[in-house]
Design a protein around this motif. Structure first.
Motif, PDB file in Angstrom:
ATOM      1  N   CYS A 386       0.813  -1.221   0.000  1.00  0.00           N
ATOM      2  CA  CYS A 386       0.000   0.000   0.000  1.00  0.00           C
ATOM      3  C   CYS A 386       0.841   1.264   0.000  1.00  0.00           C
ATOM      4  CB  CYS A 386      -0.918   0.012   1.220  1.00  0.00           C
ATOM      5  SG  CYS A 386      -2.159  -1.282   1.199  1.00  0.00           S
ATOM      6  N   HIS A 412      -3.590   6.893  -3.052  1.00  0.00           N
ATOM      7  CA  HIS A 412      -4.678   6.538  -2.151  1.00  0.00           C
ATOM      8  C   HIS A 412      -5.950   6.178  -2.910  1.00  0.00           C
ATOM      9  CE1 HIS A 412      -1.958   7.709   0.837  1.00  0.00           C
ATOM     10  NE2 HIS A 412      -2.200   9.009   0.870  1.00  0.00           N
ATOM     11  N   SER A 416      -6.320   0.859  -1.418  1.00  0.00           N
ATOM     12  CA  SER A 416      -6.906   1.139  -0.105  1.00  0.00           C
ATOM     13  C   SER A 416      -6.553   0.018   0.856  1.00  0.00           C
ATOM     14  CB  SER A 416      -8.431   1.251  -0.195  1.00  0.00           C
ATOM     15  OG  SER A 416      -8.803   2.424  -0.864  1.00  0.00           O
ATOM     16  N   THR A 488     -14.596   1.985   3.014  1.00  0.00           N
ATOM     17  CA  THR A 488     -13.571   1.773   1.990  1.00  0.00           C
ATOM     18  C   THR A 488     -14.180   1.243   0.700  1.00  0.00           C
ATOM     19  OG1 THR A 488     -11.994   1.316   3.756  1.00  0.00           O
ATOM     20  CG2 THR A 488     -11.352   0.682   1.530  1.00  0.00           C
TER      21      THR A 488
END
Length: 579
Positions: A386, A412, A416, A488
């Motif tokens: 990430c 971003h 996620s 999310t």
């Protein structure tokens, strides 16, 4: 230190030019009522009460009251541009302080966040209060002082010549003490942050301290930190007391000198009795309070403001992140693949690598489970994939581009991570679910809530507008995880990483949550804590001993003794907690 504080203040105030110009303009307008006040008092006495014309005197006092009302209206108008500047200024500082603290914590991996917390909370809020106080009272030093000096000069230049030297002497002495005051303020700030870091470290290590019977030694260290913070605060206060004495050198001395020379001024025909009273009004009720604010309040607040901003100048980026235009980047395409090449990562130079030469390819749309014994590096791999951590060697790429080179906003939006700790913020359920998609409609939010089994929670709490306290008190651990999963999911990132994000859900709820992400068409990577996640995945990555073995669940059962052992352990010993 003063220069650093000015640099921070100027850089962060630049986007708010319109609001600051409005404050400055209103402050100048406020000079007019002050400038005419002494003249109106002189008229009320000389043309009215002193020659036995009370009606005329009352007329001029009525005009003075109207001028005071106009001044109050203008003063109240200051609050609107102030609120449009001070609160956004504070919010940006909080964002930068939190971001910088997180970056430092990730960089050193053994954070003592006391100083960082102090910067993001107490220091930033103190800056907001100081900034509001300085700007809100700006008219006391600018409009009142300028208006009083102009009015006094128009009344009689000789009176201005009498008062000005005392005021200038007071300002000169105060200016000479300003740098020392800022330096002592900085020492106090450093001492407070050092104490906060030390206390934070003690709380983190409290079990070890008790186990080693080191309470007395640690207590002595904390006591020394408290003493250092106290001494620094006392030293700063002493400078404040010394600076406050300059008020007497200015306001009181100038008033006494004016009154002492009043008989000569009247005898020489320079001023009438009413004009003497008007001049005394300018000095006692306008210049005196303005000087008191400057020395006792304004400069003290300003010293604190510059001291804190100077400290943040070292802790935060030199240029506000919000003011920097993010470089444009070409789109990654609708189906970005994720790849890791020769990843190596250790938590310190002396530690063995948690991951050693790991390479993996994850095509878009894959459903991957990452398994391994506790401490094997599963969450570390998730952080590297990430972009939350940088590898010691190797690279992570998305759509063929280095993840570290992508602008943060694009990174971003693409990848996620949902951690095991489900973060629920103070606010409404609507704000929590739609945090990453502001403006999402009720239908969209309710569909996501239904997909993750949150409808019963909404009904119980009172719908989307139900208020939640900080931390999501009133929700179970599983319900908090469902909120984080739905939040999310709504963000729509094409690659989602679930780092044991459903560990507090029962198996059926976990299976349903994974199915929702799998149906959306993006890439799903699950850091698994149950055998079911591995069975459902297209591919399984077994992390063990710094290396990775990969295959389907059935393939790994045939080829990997370690995986068979792990799968058997899951079946025999894993207990599920209901949501």
């Amino acid at each position: 230190m003063i220069r650093a504080g000015w640099r921070q203040l100027a850089a962060r105030a630049r986007p708010y030019r319109r609001e600051l110009l409005a404050v400055a303009g209103l402050s100048l307008l406020l000079a007019a009522p002050t400038a005419v006040s002494g003249r109106l008092i002189a008229h009320a006495l000389d043309d009215g009460f002193l020659i036995r014309r009370p009606a005329t005197g009352l007329f001029w006092l009525g005009v003075l009251a109207e001028v005071g009302l106009a001044s109050a209206v203008l003063g109240a108008a200051l609050f609107r541009p102030l609120t449009r500047f001070v609160d956004p200024f504070r919010d940006r500082l909080i964002d930068e302080a939190v971001t910088a603290g997180l970056d430092r914590a990730l960089g050193r991996d053994a954070p003592t966040p006391g100083g960082d917390t102090l910067q993001a909370t107490e220091w930033v809020e103190t800056i907001r209060q100081l900034l509001a106080s300085v700007l809100r009272n700006l008219h006391m030093t600018v409009s009142v002082a300028v208006g009083a000096l102009l009015g006094l000069a128009a009344l009689e230049p000789v009176a201005t010549a009498i008062v000005a030297p005392c005021l200038l002497a007071s300002l000169a002495v105060n200016w000479a003490l300003l740098r020392r005051a800022v330096e002592r303020q900085r020492r106090h700030i450093d001492a407070e942050e050092g104490l906060a870091d030390e206390v934070s470290a003690v709380f983190r290590a409290r079990r070890d301290i008790i186990a080693c019977a080191a309470e007395d030694a640690v207590g002595r260290g904390i006591a020394r930190g408290i003493g250092a913070a106290r001494d620094a605060q006392v030293a700063a206060a002493r400078i404040g007391v010394l600076r406050s004495l300059t008020t007497g050198l200015g306001a009181e001395a100038s008033l006494l000198l004016l009154l002492a020379l009043a008989p000569w001024l009247i005898a020489a025909g320079r001023l009438s009795g009413g004009e003497i009273v008007g001049a005394a009004f300018y000095v006692a009720l306008s210049l005196g309070p303005a000087l008191s604010f400057l020395v006792l309040g304004g400069t003290g607040w300003f010293v604190g403001l510059l001291g804190l901003l100077g400290r943040l100048d070292e802790a935060l980026p030199r240029v506000p992140a919000a003011a920097v235009a993010e470089p444009s980047a070409p789109p990654l395409g609708p189906r970005p693949a994720l790849a890791a090449d020769d990843l190596t990562f250790a938590y310190s130079a002396s530690a063995d690598p948690v991951l050693d030469g790991v390479s993996v390819r994850i095509p878009f749309g894959a459903h991957v489970a990452v398994v391994g014994p506790s401490g094997s590096g599963k969450s570390t791999l998730a952080s590297l994939l990430c972009g939350l951590r940088a590898p010691d060697r190797g690279r992570v790429s998305v759509a063929g581009r280095d993840l570290a080179d992508l602008p943060p906003a694009l990174r971003h939006r693409t990848v996620s991570l949902i951690p095991q700790e489900a973060y629920v913020f103070a606010g409404t359920l609507r704000e929590n679910l739609g945090y990453l998609v502001p403006g999402a409609s009720n239908a969209v939010l309710l569909d996501a809530a239904d997909a993750f089994g949150l409808r019963a929670v909404l009904d119980r709490l009172g719908g989307l507008d139900a208020a939640l306290p900080p931390g999501g008190a009133g929700l179970s651990a599983g319900e908090r995880q469902l909120v984080a999963l739905a939040r999310t999911y709504l963000a729509g990132a094409p690659i989602a990483v679930l780092d044991e994000a459903a560990c507090h859900l029962d198996p059926a709820a976990e299976r349903a949550a994974e199915a929702v992400f799998a149906r959306r068409g993006g890439t799903l990577i699950v850091i698994a804590h149950r055998i079911g996640s591995a069975v459902r995945a297209d591919r399984v990555l077994l992390v063990d001993g710094g290396r990775i073995a990969e295959g389907t669940h059935d393939e790994l059962l045939r080829t990997s003794p370690r995986y068979r052992e792990l799968a058997g352990h899951w079946k025999e010993h894993h207990a599920e907690a209901p949501a």
